[in-house]
Design an enzyme around this catalytic site. Sequence first.
Site, PDB file in Angstrom:
ATOM      1  N   HIS A  16     -10.702 -41.002  13.386  1.00 33.22           N
ATOM      2  CA  HIS A  16     -11.041 -42.313  13.937  1.00 33.22           C
ATOM      3  C   HIS A  16      -9.793 -43.172  14.115  1.00 33.22           C
ATOM      4  O   HIS A  16      -8.727 -42.845  13.619  1.00 33.22           O
ATOM      5  CB  HIS A  16     -12.052 -43.039  13.042  1.00 33.22           C
ATOM      6  CG  HIS A  16     -11.529 -43.381  11.683  1.00 33.22           C
ATOM      7  ND1 HIS A  16     -11.755 -42.587  10.588  1.00 33.22           N
ATOM      8  CD2 HIS A  16     -10.802 -44.431  11.234  1.00 33.22           C
ATOM      9  CE1 HIS A  16     -11.188 -43.117   9.523  1.00 33.22           C
ATOM     10  NE2 HIS A  16     -10.610 -44.241   9.890  1.00 33.22           N
TER      11      HIS A  16
ATOM     12  N   ARG B 174      -8.812 -53.965  12.926  1.00 28.84           N
ATOM     13  CA  ARG B 174      -9.224 -55.119  12.126  1.00 28.84           C
ATOM     14  C   ARG B 174      -9.801 -56.155  13.081  1.00 28.84           C
ATOM     15  O   ARG B 174      -9.209 -56.439  14.124  1.00 28.84           O
ATOM     16  CB  ARG B 174      -8.027 -55.705  11.381  1.00 28.84           C
ATOM     17  CG  ARG B 174      -7.564 -54.837  10.244  1.00 28.84           C
ATOM     18  CD  ARG B 174      -6.394 -55.484   9.499  1.00 28.84           C
ATOM     19  NE  ARG B 174      -5.940 -54.599   8.477  1.00 28.84           N
ATOM     20  CZ  ARG B 174      -4.981 -53.683   8.643  1.00 28.84           C
ATOM     21  NH1 ARG B 174      -4.396 -53.552   9.815  1.00 28.84           N
ATOM     22  NH2 ARG B 174      -4.619 -52.906   7.650  1.00 28.84           N
TER      23      ARG B 174
ATOM     24  N   GLU C 104     -13.310 -47.315  13.856  1.00 26.14           N
ATOM     25  CA  GLU C 104     -13.681 -48.012  12.620  1.00 26.14           C
ATOM     26  C   GLU C 104     -13.323 -49.476  12.781  1.00 26.14           C
ATOM     27  O   GLU C 104     -12.162 -49.819  12.991  1.00 26.14           O
ATOM     28  CB  GLU C 104     -12.917 -47.427  11.434  1.00 26.14           C
ATOM     29  CG  GLU C 104     -13.103 -48.203  10.150  1.00 26.14           C
ATOM     30  CD  GLU C 104     -12.136 -47.766   9.058  1.00 26.14           C
ATOM     31  OE1 GLU C 104     -11.816 -48.616   8.204  1.00 26.14           O
ATOM     32  OE2 GLU C 104     -11.687 -46.607   9.064  1.00 26.14           O
TER      33      GLU C 104
ATOM     34  N   ASN D 299     -12.527 -58.034   7.282  1.00 27.75           N
ATOM     35  CA  ASN D 299     -12.176 -58.573   5.974  1.00 27.75           C
ATOM     36  C   ASN D 299     -12.833 -59.939   5.838  1.00 27.75           C
ATOM     37  O   ASN D 299     -12.625 -60.826   6.671  1.00 27.75           O
ATOM     38  CB  ASN D 299     -10.653 -58.679   5.835  1.00 27.75           C
ATOM     39  CG  ASN D 299     -10.012 -57.311   5.790  1.00 27.75           C
ATOM     40  OD1 ASN D 299     -10.401 -56.468   4.998  1.00 27.75           O
ATOM     41  ND2 ASN D 299      -9.049 -57.078   6.661  1.00 27.75           N
TER      42      ASN D 299
END
Length: 144
Positions: free
Chosen positions: A5, A9, A55, A59
């Site tokens: 993957h 972020r 992915e 956060n």
Amino acid sequence: MKYLHTMIRVRDLDATLRFFCEGIGLRETRRMDNAAGRYTLVFLAADETPEAEIELTYNWPPEDGSPPEDYGSARNFGHLAFRVDDIYATCERLQAMGVTINRPPRDGHMAFVRSPDLVSVELLQDGHLPPREPWVSMPNTGTW
């Protein structure tokens, strides 16, 4: 060796999921919330290549109220590329969602857009479609 993957972020998980799922056509394959680590992982894949995932790492905002981490303009990452069945329909759907078509599909084959997290996404037509307005006359916008 097997490709697994690519991780991105993200600033706004809902906006990014809408972009990739509703706009591009990926589907969520799995999700993991980690309260101790204060993050959420969401994996996305295309139906044709489910083993090659993206992915999304979200956060969570800091508990102390300080600003979230700034990921900059994402120019340190090249781009993701997806083959699409109808590049014009895909660009129209993304435009209707408020996404800027940075490099329109003037040639009926290639376009570039950016995700809500400024990740550059290349859209490639499966085969070629004849050039079509308004795309042929549409200028490039911004960077990708």
